[in-house]
Design an enzyme around this catalytic site. Structure first.
Site: not given
Ligand code: AGP
Length: 609
Positions: A489, A482, A74, A505, A604, A100-101, A2, A27, A486
């Site tokens: 993207e 993963e 938050w 293969h 996001k 906050n916490g 928060c 934030r 990273k």
């Molecule tokens: C990864 O860096 C991305 N932001 C994306 O793959 C993300 O994990 C995916 O869209 C799922 O989002 P969520 O965890 O908010 O459901």
């Protein structure tokens, strides 16, 4: 995570509090509020929603007064709502608190206070603080002793801003586990959880250390230790720009969030381990329930689905329960076979991802109980699931998920270990050893972050390559998925992750002189097999970067470059091995001139199909 602000001085407090709060909007938050000490007493205005909703509430007239506190919340304990928004008051309305916490012992304190006749308004952990402080003040304690006694009763983490009607010339700030600063200016003094909030007014701040308390007056500041002794503190001059300060001095949110991972692991783990036992009852995962689980289905998208890949291995290996894994966008269209007794787990940082939400709804239609692992309290997925296990990563702002991934892994490990234990698949010794090892992980993650030089140097060398491959076996393969996501993207370098045994293969046809291959090498059981695969790519000219334990017995000359992580149980290796990969991806984006916080074509929160 928060936001806290406060002001006391010669100016009207309310407009300053609103400006300070606006500086913390980056934030992420779900509700906001202010309390101002006016001639009539403490005036409280708070609301669910964004600052604009608070401005609308204040449009009829700002409360008048020269001191006040404010908050962007938050949600953690209690859904986002007007009543759960901060500040919180004691029942006589004479003490206001922003926090906050997490106060870990709030339930015990709440019961104790209720037994003394205190009536609570909210579901928050915070409300015990004003009630407790008011009790000590009403018993005749002076301000500082009453405060010390209150803080002594709190377990967990806090940054607190407090306004007391009986002490109108002073604001209180107290810090333990969550950051807090006191800004100093000629026309008054400020408190804030983050430096950006005070930068429009001053660059001179006291950075409170663990356990410190500040009594903030309009014309001076007194700082005390947690034992009530006066502390002589130096003022820190802020040299960052406002923009950089919002990122806590880091160049990007992604980097800040990568560095927040040790804390995110600690915050997610600590409340769930008590007296040597994993406790997941908050999510309805009682011993009896977990012992009866016969099948688990793990569903998510993107990074969260990669966390589920690790979860699948952990649950199957430890609890010997069959696990089905799928990405949410596929799962919902393949008429999946689900049984009402299945435990369906959906994982989502935002709690709003459209495909994951649709999978949840489908599973519930078919009579399954759904557990959500999510980072956002009150999100749609949290509200629609039968049970919720929160990742306490704090707001994740960068599009590329980092700290949320680590905390998702952690929640899945906790479920796997506890399920295995109550099913009698783990001995007491192994269970205790796993818990001990989990508790070392925040420090081990911190060790990986000690220097980013090796990752930066490799990024400089390889950032202009067309393709970069990631390989591994078992949990290393899951982590490689993963690591590869990273990289692609945010740097836009083409990347693929392969189970290393699959190379021959097909994909090995793409390996030629100079192609970088990142080999995750933490799984002792399959080390030799992985080494054979590394030799196969090296024989075709690949440049191999190994991510391995510092003390690992890699064959001589097998790696051209090494990124080390501290040794842990192989089971938990993905929690550490992904960190160098995140840093490598970050620096590749930087070296190629891209903004890692705003990757092209990505959002996001993906709330559309
Ligand atoms: C990864 O860096 C991305 N932001 C994306 O793959 C993300 O994990 C995916 O869209 C799922 O989002 P969520 O965890 O908010 O459901």
């Amino acid at each position: 995570m928060c936001g806290i602000v406060g002001y006391i001085g010669n100016e009207q407090a309310a407009p300053i509090l609103m400006e300070e709060l606006a500086r913390l909007e980056y934030r992420g938050y779900d509700s906001a509020g202010i309390a101002v000490l006016s001639e009539e007493g403490i005036c409280l205005t708070k609301t669910r929603g964004k600052l604009q909703a608070l401005r609308n509430k204040l449009a009829a007239g700002m409360p008048k007064g020269y001191s006040g506190i404010g908050h962007t919340r938050w949600a953690t304990h209690g859904a986002p709502s007007d009543v759960n928004a901060h500040p919180h008051l004691d029942q006589k309305g004479q003490v206001a608190v922003v926090h906050n916490g997490i106060i870990e012992n709030y339930q015990a304190l709440r019961k104790e206070l209720q037994a003394k006749g205190c009536v609570f308004q909210s579901q928050t952990d915070t409300e015990v603080v004003p009630q407790l402080l008011a009790q000590f003040l009403q018993a005749g304690e002076a301000l500082l002793p009453a405060l010390l006694k209150t803080l002594d009763r709190l377990r967990g983490a806090y940054a607190l801003g407090i306004l007391v009607q009986e002490a109108p010339d002073c604001l209180i700030a107290a810090r333990k586990g969550s950051p807090l600063v006191v800004g100093v200016a000629d026309t008054g003094n400020y408190i804030a959880s983050d430096i950006p909030a005070v930068l429009p007014y001053t660059r001179r701040v006291y950075l409170l250390d663990e356990g410190e308390i500040a009594l903030v007056y309009g014309d001076h500041v007194e700082i005390y230790s947690e034992w009530g002794e006066r502390v002589d503190k130096k003022i820190y001059e802020v040299t960052w720009s406002v923009d950089a300060a919002e990122r806590g001095g880091y160049d990007h949110f992604m980097l800040k969030e990568i560095f927040e991972q040790p804390k995110a692991i600690r915050d997610t783990l600590q409340p769930r381990i008590r007296q040597g036992r994993i406790r997941l009852e908050e999510a309805g995962l009682t011993e009896e329930y977990l012992a009866g689980v016969q099948r688990v289905v793990l569903i998510a998208c993107g990074t969260a689905s990669h966390a589920c890949m690790v979860g699948r291995v952990a649950i199957e290996q430890l609890a010997r329960v069959p696990v089905e894994w799928d990405v949410a966008s596929e799962f919902r269209y393949r008429n999946p076979i689900l049984y009402p007794e299945d435990l369906l787990i959906v994982v989502s940082q935002s709690g709003e991802t459209a495909d994951t939400l649709a999978a949840l709804r489908l599973a519930r239609e078919k009579g399954c109980k759904v557990l959500a692992i999510t980072n956002v309290v009150g999100s749609t997925i949290a509200r629609e699931a039968d049970r919720v296990l929160y990742t306490w990563a704090g707001p994740e702002i960068a599009v590329a998920s980092t700290k949320a991934y680590l905390t998702q892994l952690l929640c899945l490990y906790l479920v796997a270990i506890e399920m295995a234990y109550v099913k009698g698949k783990l001995s007491d010794e192994t269970y205790a050893r796993y818990i001990q090892e989990l508790e070392t992980l925040p420090d081990k993650a911190q060790t990986v972050l000690t220097s980013t030089e090796p990752e930066h140097a490799l990024a400089k060398r390889f950032c202009h390559c067309r393709d970069i491959f990631f390989i591994g076996r078992g949990l290393d393969y899951a982590a490689a998925m993963e690591a590869s996501l990273k990289l692609k993207e945010i740097s836009y370098i083409h990347s693929e992750a392969m189970a290393s045994g699959e190379l021959k293969h097909g994909t090995i046809a793409l390996i030629e002189e100079g192609v970088p291959v990142v080999a995750l090498s933490t799984q002792g059981q399959v080390a030799e097999k992985l080494h054979s695969n590394i030799r196969e790519v090296k024989a075709r000219g690949a440049v191999v970067i190994c991510i391995a334990y510092g003390d690992s017995s890699l064959e001589d000359g097998i790696a051209d470059h090494l990124l080390y992580i501290p040794r842990t149980d192989d089971l938990f290796a993905p929690l550490l091995s992904v960190i160098p990969a995140q840093l490598f991806a970050y620096y590749c984006a930087i070296e190629r001139g891209y903004d890692p916080d705003k990757p092209r074509n990505l959002a996001k929160s993906v709330t559309v199909e």
